[in-house]
Motif scaffolding. Structure first.
Motif, PDB file in Angstrom:
ATOM      1  N   LYS A 120     -30.080  26.245  12.735  1.00  0.00           N
ATOM      2  CA  LYS A 120     -30.025  27.707  12.765  1.00  0.00           C
ATOM      3  C   LYS A 120     -28.607  28.238  12.531  1.00  0.00           C
ATOM      4  CE  LYS A 120     -33.963  28.272  15.906  1.00  0.00           C
ATOM      5  NZ  LYS A 120     -34.391  28.794  17.220  1.00  0.00           N
ATOM      6  N   TYR A 121     -27.731  28.085  13.516  1.00  0.00           N
ATOM      7  CA  TYR A 121     -26.367  28.609  13.392  1.00  0.00           C
ATOM      8  C   TYR A 121     -25.491  28.008  14.482  1.00  0.00           C
ATOM      9  CZ  TYR A 121     -27.666  31.533  17.373  1.00  0.00           C
ATOM     10  OH  TYR A 121     -28.099  31.963  18.609  1.00  0.00           O
ATOM     11  N   SER A 122     -24.184  28.095  14.283  1.00  0.00           N
ATOM     12  CA  SER A 122     -23.216  27.692  15.305  1.00  0.00           C
ATOM     13  C   SER A 122     -22.099  28.732  15.306  1.00  0.00           C
ATOM     14  CB  SER A 122     -22.684  26.281  15.026  1.00  0.00           C
ATOM     15  OG  SER A 122     -22.077  26.217  13.748  1.00  0.00           O
ATOM     16  N   TRP A 123     -20.994  28.406  15.965  1.00  0.00           N
ATOM     17  CA  TRP A 123     -19.905  29.382  16.094  1.00  0.00           C
ATOM     18  C   TRP A 123     -18.565  28.767  15.715  1.00  0.00           C
ATOM     19  CZ3 TRP A 123     -21.283  34.282  17.030  1.00  0.00           C
ATOM     20  CH2 TRP A 123     -22.527  34.509  17.605  1.00  0.00           C
ATOM     21  N   ASN A 124     -17.709  29.601  15.149  1.00  0.00           N
ATOM     22  CA  ASN A 124     -16.301  29.261  14.982  1.00  0.00           C
ATOM     23  C   ASN A 124     -15.636  29.556  16.328  1.00  0.00           C
ATOM     24  OD1 ASN A 124     -13.470  29.542  14.570  1.00  0.00           O
ATOM     25  ND2 ASN A 124     -13.795  29.866  12.385  1.00  0.00           N
ATOM     26  N   TYR A 125     -15.374  28.512  17.098  1.00  0.00           N
ATOM     27  CA  TYR A 125     -14.983  28.728  18.490  1.00  0.00           C
ATOM     28  C   TYR A 125     -13.610  29.364  18.637  1.00  0.00           C
ATOM     29  CZ  TYR A 125     -19.189  26.387  19.966  1.00  0.00           C
ATOM     30  OH  TYR A 125     -20.502  26.077  20.170  1.00  0.00           O
ATOM     31  N   ALA A 126     -12.732  29.156  17.665  1.00  0.00           N
ATOM     32  CA  ALA A 126     -11.427  29.822  17.728  1.00  0.00           C
ATOM     33  C   ALA A 126     -11.606  31.338  17.636  1.00  0.00           C
ATOM     34  CB  ALA A 126     -10.526  29.324  16.597  1.00  0.00           C
ATOM     35  N   LEU A 127     -12.444  31.781  16.672  1.00  0.00           N
ATOM     36  CA  LEU A 127     -12.711  33.220  16.549  1.00  0.00           C
ATOM     37  C   LEU A 127     -13.555  33.727  17.709  1.00  0.00           C
ATOM     38  CD1 LEU A 127     -13.486  33.596  12.733  1.00  0.00           C
ATOM     39  CD2 LEU A 127     -11.518  34.514  13.974  1.00  0.00           C
ATOM     40  N   LEU A 128     -14.457  32.900  18.200  1.00  0.00           N
ATOM     41  CA  LEU A 128     -15.308  33.308  19.309  1.00  0.00           C
ATOM     42  C   LEU A 128     -14.479  33.588  20.554  1.00  0.00           C
ATOM     43  CD1 LEU A 128     -18.285  33.657  20.213  1.00  0.00           C
ATOM     44  CD2 LEU A 128     -18.233  31.267  20.950  1.00  0.00           C
ATOM     45  N   VAL A 129     -13.480  32.748  20.818  1.00  0.00           N
ATOM     46  CA  VAL A 129     -12.624  32.946  21.991  1.00  0.00           C
ATOM     47  C   VAL A 129     -11.705  34.148  21.804  1.00  0.00           C
ATOM     48  CG1 VAL A 129     -10.718  31.921  23.302  1.00  0.00           C
ATOM     49  CG2 VAL A 129     -12.701  30.525  22.690  1.00  0.00           C
ATOM     50  N   SER A 130     -11.160  34.328  20.599  1.00  0.00           N
ATOM     51  CA  SER A 130     -10.183  35.408  20.382  1.00  0.00           C
ATOM     52  C   SER A 130     -10.833  36.770  20.173  1.00  0.00           C
ATOM     53  CB  SER A 130      -9.295  35.078  19.175  1.00  0.00           C
ATOM     54  OG  SER A 130     -10.079  34.978  17.999  1.00  0.00           O
ATOM     55  N   GLU A 131     -12.014  36.802  19.546  1.00  0.00           N
ATOM     56  CA  GLU A 131     -12.626  38.083  19.206  1.00  0.00           C
ATOM     57  C   GLU A 131     -13.957  38.331  19.895  1.00  0.00           C
ATOM     58  OE1 GLU A 131     -13.078  38.271  15.006  1.00  0.00           O
ATOM     59  OE2 GLU A 131     -10.925  38.069  14.568  1.00  0.00           O
ATOM     60  N   GLY A 132     -14.542  37.287  20.465  1.00  0.00           N
ATOM     61  CA  GLY A 132     -15.873  37.429  21.027  1.00  0.00           C
ATOM     62  C   GLY A 132     -16.937  37.232  19.958  1.00  0.00           C
ATOM     63  N   PRO A 133     -18.202  37.276  20.357  1.00  0.00           N
ATOM     64  CA  PRO A 133     -19.287  37.074  19.382  1.00  0.00           C
ATOM     65  C   PRO A 133     -19.306  38.183  18.329  1.00  0.00           C
ATOM     66  CG  PRO A 133     -20.089  36.907  21.647  1.00  0.00           C
ATOM     67  CD  PRO A 133     -18.712  37.468  21.726  1.00  0.00           C
ATOM     68  N   SER A 134     -19.348  37.785  17.081  1.00  0.00           N
ATOM     69  CA  SER A 134     -19.416  38.739  15.980  1.00  0.00           C
ATOM     70  C   SER A 134     -19.948  37.997  14.755  1.00  0.00           C
ATOM     71  CB  SER A 134     -18.039  39.325  15.667  1.00  0.00           C
ATOM     72  OG  SER A 134     -17.180  38.320  15.137  1.00  0.00           O
ATOM     73  N   THR A 135     -20.301  38.740  13.727  1.00  0.00           N
ATOM     74  CA  THR A 135     -20.759  38.088  12.496  1.00  0.00           C
ATOM     75  C   THR A 135     -19.634  37.284  11.854  1.00  0.00           C
ATOM     76  OG1 THR A 135     -20.268  40.149  11.311  1.00  0.00           O
ATOM     77  CG2 THR A 135     -22.548  39.798  12.031  1.00  0.00           C
ATOM     78  N   ARG A 136     -18.384  37.638  12.169  1.00  0.00           N
ATOM     79  CA  ARG A 136     -17.249  36.892  11.629  1.00  0.00           C
ATOM     80  C   ARG A 136     -17.151  35.502  12.247  1.00  0.00           C
ATOM     81  NH1 ARG A 136     -11.839  37.301  10.097  1.00  0.00           N
ATOM     82  NH2 ARG A 136     -11.044  37.202  12.214  1.00  0.00           N
ATOM     83  N   SER A 137     -17.475  35.397  13.522  1.00  0.00           N
ATOM     84  CA  SER A 137     -17.373  34.104  14.199  1.00  0.00           C
ATOM     85  C   SER A 137     -18.659  33.286  14.091  1.00  0.00           C
ATOM     86  CB  SER A 137     -17.020  34.291  15.678  1.00  0.00           C
ATOM     87  OG  SER A 137     -17.947  35.139  16.322  1.00  0.00           O
ATOM     88  N   LEU A 138     -19.712  33.894  13.551  1.00  0.00           N
ATOM     89  CA  LEU A 138     -20.981  33.191  13.370  1.00  0.00           C
ATOM     90  C   LEU A 138     -20.904  32.270  12.155  1.00  0.00           C
ATOM     91  CD1 LEU A 138     -24.037  33.132  14.368  1.00  0.00           C
ATOM     92  CD2 LEU A 138     -24.463  34.733  12.496  1.00  0.00           C
ATOM     93  N   VAL A 139     -21.345  31.037  12.320  1.00  0.00           N
ATOM     94  CA  VAL A 139     -21.378  30.065  11.220  1.00  0.00           C
ATOM     95  C   VAL A 139     -22.836  29.781  10.897  1.00  0.00           C
ATOM     96  CG1 VAL A 139     -20.709  27.778  10.422  1.00  0.00           C
ATOM     97  CG2 VAL A 139     -19.219  29.028  12.007  1.00  0.00           C
ATOM     98  N   PRO A 140     -23.356  30.342   9.812  1.00  0.00           N
ATOM     99  CA  PRO A 140     -24.786  30.168   9.507  1.00  0.00           C
ATOM    100  C   PRO A 140     -25.105  28.750   9.062  1.00  0.00           C
ATOM    101  CG  PRO A 140     -23.707  31.366   7.733  1.00  0.00           C
ATOM    102  CD  PRO A 140     -22.686  31.217   8.820  1.00  0.00           C
TER     103      PRO A 140
END
Length: 362
Positions: A120-140
């Motif tokens: 399904k999807y995962s996360w760019n954890y560096a962006l997830l920690v710095s910016e929170g959940p967003s479409t930018r930090s989502l890795v499809p």
């Protein structure tokens, strides 16, 4: 293909056959199912070939299987291709995806280590920690991309995945939506666009490893891909594919037709149990794909070791690694075939095969 693409070991179907796909798309006047790149008629001709219009045949099998598969993908049910290993299920799924969506690389490779994140999807954890959940930090992952873009997604060897990973597909195939709980509003729901569907493959040797749930089975139409029954057809396919692989490997010596005939006949004997003692066959899979691999190895061995095309003696040397995979007794069965069956066949290549039986280890 471009010069850069020619250096790829195995470019995807949409790259290998880009000219044919472009030709079919330009002349495609038939109605297309919603979201499809080609019409059903053009997609069928891409796979089974259209010699009159310069479209090569890419899959050797029952054309009605192609028809049923394409019709399934135009519905809301997924397509499940099952069969013995080496019957070109993955090749068929790749060709269908390239014809239907114009891209075949949205692929999940099933295995014991496959996780839901890879589907399904995962996360760019560096962006997830710095910016929170967003479409930018989502890795499809492939399934989310396929739904968002309206493309066919391939799920290879689905029965190799743990049951809980397989069942993560239930809502995707039923509701046609992926929920992303970490995102809010409309971004938290990814709905499938027209053209999205799933082609899964499973080989019959894996049944019982991670048997699919009844609920997941109901979301697929099952189609069985059978081995090639005709000797001449299988020989032509092995010759064609081996020639392509050898050219790619820099081998300049032409293949010996009699050696290929011996190779394919031996594979068919060992597959069906006509070699050695009555009814005896190898436990390992002696598929057409394995025959192509051995033919490639025979040509490489002959050219790079002796500067010539491979011989029947090279077949014996290359067969050992194919036969002895699952059962140590398979080498003994192969030896009995070379000792008992090969001498009964006529021709110099069969005599070479019989004489080289000493090359088997053990």
């Amino acid at each position: 293909m471009s010069k850069q693409d020619e250096t790829l070991q195995r470019p995807p179907a949409e790259v290998r056959y880009a000219d044919e796909l472009a030709l079919l798309r330009v002349g495609d006047t038939s109605p297309r199912p919603p979201g499809w790149w080609l019409s059903m008629d053009a997609a069928r001709r891409f796979i089974v070939g259209d010699e009159r219009n310069g479209i090569s045949r890419k899959f050797v099998g029952d054309p009605s299987l192609i028809d049923r598969s394409l019709v399934t993908l135009a519905t809301s049910r997924g397509l499940m291709l099952v069969g013995e290993p080496g019957t070109a299920k993955s090749l068929l799924s790749e060709l269908i995806a390239a014809a239907v969506s114009g891209v075949s690389t949205l692929t999940v490779q099933g295995g014991a280590a496959t996780t839901e994140d890879q589907i399904k999807y995962s996360w760019n954890y560096a962006l997830l920690v710095s910016e929170g959940p967003s479409t930018r930090s989502l890795v499809p992952a492939p399934m989310l991309r396929g739904m968002a873009e309206g493309k066919v997604v391939r799920f290879e060897e689905i029965t190799r995945c743990p049951l809980e990973v397989q069942d993560s597909m239930l809502s995707l195939l039923s509701e046609r939506v992926i929920a992303v709980p970490e995102l809010t509003g409309s971004e938290g729901m990814v709905f499938a666009r027209e053209g999205f569907n799933v082609i899964a493959t499973a080989n019959t040797r894996d049944r019982g490893v991670n048997e699919m749930s009844a609920a997941l089975k109901r979301r697929f139409n099952f189609e069985t891909v059978f081995p090639i029954s005709d000797f001449a057809t299988e020989l032509a396919l092995v010759e064609q594919e081996a020639e392509r692989l050898l050219a790619q490997s820099g081998v300049q010596a032409p293949q010996r037709k009699d050696v290929l005939e011996v190779l394919v006949r031996a594979f068919r004997d060992l597959r069906s149990g006509t070699g050695g003692r009555d009814g005896e066959k190898l436990s390992t899979v002696m598929s057409t794909a394995e025959a192509v691999s051995v033919a490639h190895a025979v040509g490489l061995r002959g050219w790079f070791l002796r500067g010539e095309s491979g011989s029947a003696e090279d077949i014996v040397a290359c067969l050992a690694g194919t036969a002895a995979k699952d059962d140590a007794e398979d080498l003994a069965r192969l030896r009995r075939y070379l000792e008992q069956q090969a001498p009964r066949r006529k021709g110099a290549a069969w005599s070479e095969l019989h004489g080289a039986r000493y090359l088997l280890p053990g």
